[in-house]
Design a protein around this motif. Sequence first.
Motif, PDB file in Angstrom:
ATOM      1  N   VAL A 104       0.875  -1.170   0.000  1.00  0.00           N
ATOM      2  CA  VAL A 104       0.000   0.000   0.000  1.00  0.00           C
ATOM      3  C   VAL A 104       0.912   1.220   0.000  1.00  0.00           C
ATOM      4  N   LYS A 105       0.612   2.219  -0.815  1.00  0.00           N
ATOM      5  CA  LYS A 105       1.562   3.315  -0.957  1.00  0.00           C
ATOM      6  C   LYS A 105       1.067   4.645  -0.372  1.00  0.00           C
ATOM      7  N   SER A 107      -0.776   5.257   2.265  1.00  0.00           N
ATOM      8  CA  SER A 107      -0.648   5.288   3.722  1.00  0.00           C
ATOM      9  C   SER A 107       0.817   5.340   4.142  1.00  0.00           C
ATOM     10  N   HIS A 182      -1.809   6.756  -5.699  1.00  0.00           N
ATOM     11  CA  HIS A 182      -3.249   6.499  -5.627  1.00  0.00           C
ATOM     12  C   HIS A 182      -3.656   5.442  -6.651  1.00  0.00           C
ATOM     13  N   ASP A 185      -2.549   1.925  -5.536  1.00  0.00           N
ATOM     14  CA  ASP A 185      -3.399   1.290  -4.524  1.00  0.00           C
ATOM     15  C   ASP A 185      -4.681   0.737  -5.127  1.00  0.00           C
ATOM     16  N   LYS A 186      -5.216   1.396  -6.165  1.00  0.00           N
ATOM     17  CA  LYS A 186      -6.425   0.903  -6.820  1.00  0.00           C
ATOM     18  C   LYS A 186      -6.122  -0.354  -7.649  1.00  0.00           C
ATOM     19  N   ALA A 189      -5.487  -3.301  -5.369  1.00  0.00           N
ATOM     20  CA  ALA A 189      -6.705  -3.755  -4.698  1.00  0.00           C
ATOM     21  C   ALA A 189      -7.361  -4.889  -5.475  1.00  0.00           C
ATOM     22  N   HIS A 193      -4.970  -7.583  -3.428  1.00  0.00           N
ATOM     23  CA  HIS A 193      -5.668  -7.523  -2.147  1.00  0.00           C
ATOM     24  C   HIS A 193      -6.982  -8.297  -2.171  1.00  0.00           C
ATOM     25  N   ASN A 245      -5.236  -0.360   5.675  1.00  0.00           N
ATOM     26  CA  ASN A 245      -4.590   0.832   5.141  1.00  0.00           C
ATOM     27  C   ASN A 245      -4.895   1.096   3.677  1.00  0.00           C
ATOM     28  N   ASN A 246      -5.650   0.201   3.053  1.00  0.00           N
ATOM     29  CA  ASN A 246      -6.114   0.454   1.684  1.00  0.00           C
ATOM     30  C   ASN A 246      -7.621   0.232   1.614  1.00  0.00           C
ATOM     31  N   ALA A 249     -10.009   1.647  -1.494  1.00  0.00           N
ATOM     32  CA  ALA A 249      -9.860   0.937  -2.769  1.00  0.00           C
ATOM     33  C   ALA A 249     -10.363  -0.500  -2.643  1.00  0.00           C
TER      34      ALA A 249
END
Length: 296
Positions: A104-105, A107, A182, A185-186, A189, A193, A245-246, A249
């Motif tokens: 995760v970037k 955060s 941003h 992270d999307k 996800a 994730h 933390n993500n 997303a």
Amino acid sequence: MSNRTPLFDTVCFVGIGLIGSSLARAMRKHGLAQRFLTLDPSEKARKTAVELGVVDAAADNPAAVIPEADLVVIGAPVGATQAVGEAIGPHLAPGTIVTDVGSVKLSVIRDLGPHIPDGVELVPGHPIAGTEHSGPENGFAELFEGRWHVLTPVTGGDPKAVERVAELWRLVGSQVEIMDPHHHDKVLAITSHLPHLIAYTIVGTANDLEGHMQQEVIKFSASGFRDFTRIAASDPVMWRDVFLNNREAVLEVIQRFTEDLTALQRAIRWGEGEVLHKRFTETRAIRRAIIDAKQA
């Protein structure tokens, strides 16, 4: 060790788990640093890393190792980023580059950025590589070969520092992509994730079955379920922190997945074979594309 001129003098790994120990091994193999240190709260991890020759020295006190490093690689769970920043910030020497390997970037930038002093460069990054195993004993130098490493530079950062970190990852075998944090992270996800969340859920469902049924699930596991158990065996602390933390997303992609799952549920209920066949054909093409990209 390679005869190449080292990119860095001393590198300190804050957290010496699978990724950190693999990077240390790869850097040593390719001659990318003169000296390898670690800062880790676990006595077992410190002892193992030194005994295996992954690092030359280990400590649990930032003052003992951080000032010596011109590269600091943070491999702690992303939920610990703020605490790590508070601990190492006062000891970072001018000219040092700080990077990380968290998935995760946004955060990480939020939690680490305020603790990076003037004269020190922060270059956030994420290697798209790993296994379900953790700990320094499970690292290996070839982990990053042929894999992607995403760098998410911060506003106002030094492009030369970004290029030095990019070169490091290229030299250990990675392909490097520069990406907005941003957007990173999307993308992660959906590609990383959500699959982990699904795996944890499916294996958790099996775990909640009645005793005799649970034993049969284990005994007669097909390849699909075995693959899910491999993913679900990943470090629970790391993945807890990733989801927390993500969350925006991840929640967005869960919503889209839930809608798609409901559509398939409806197709099964109403015997809509054409809908199922079309969907399965489309997803098969994705698998072929991943193989063609040599990311299988």
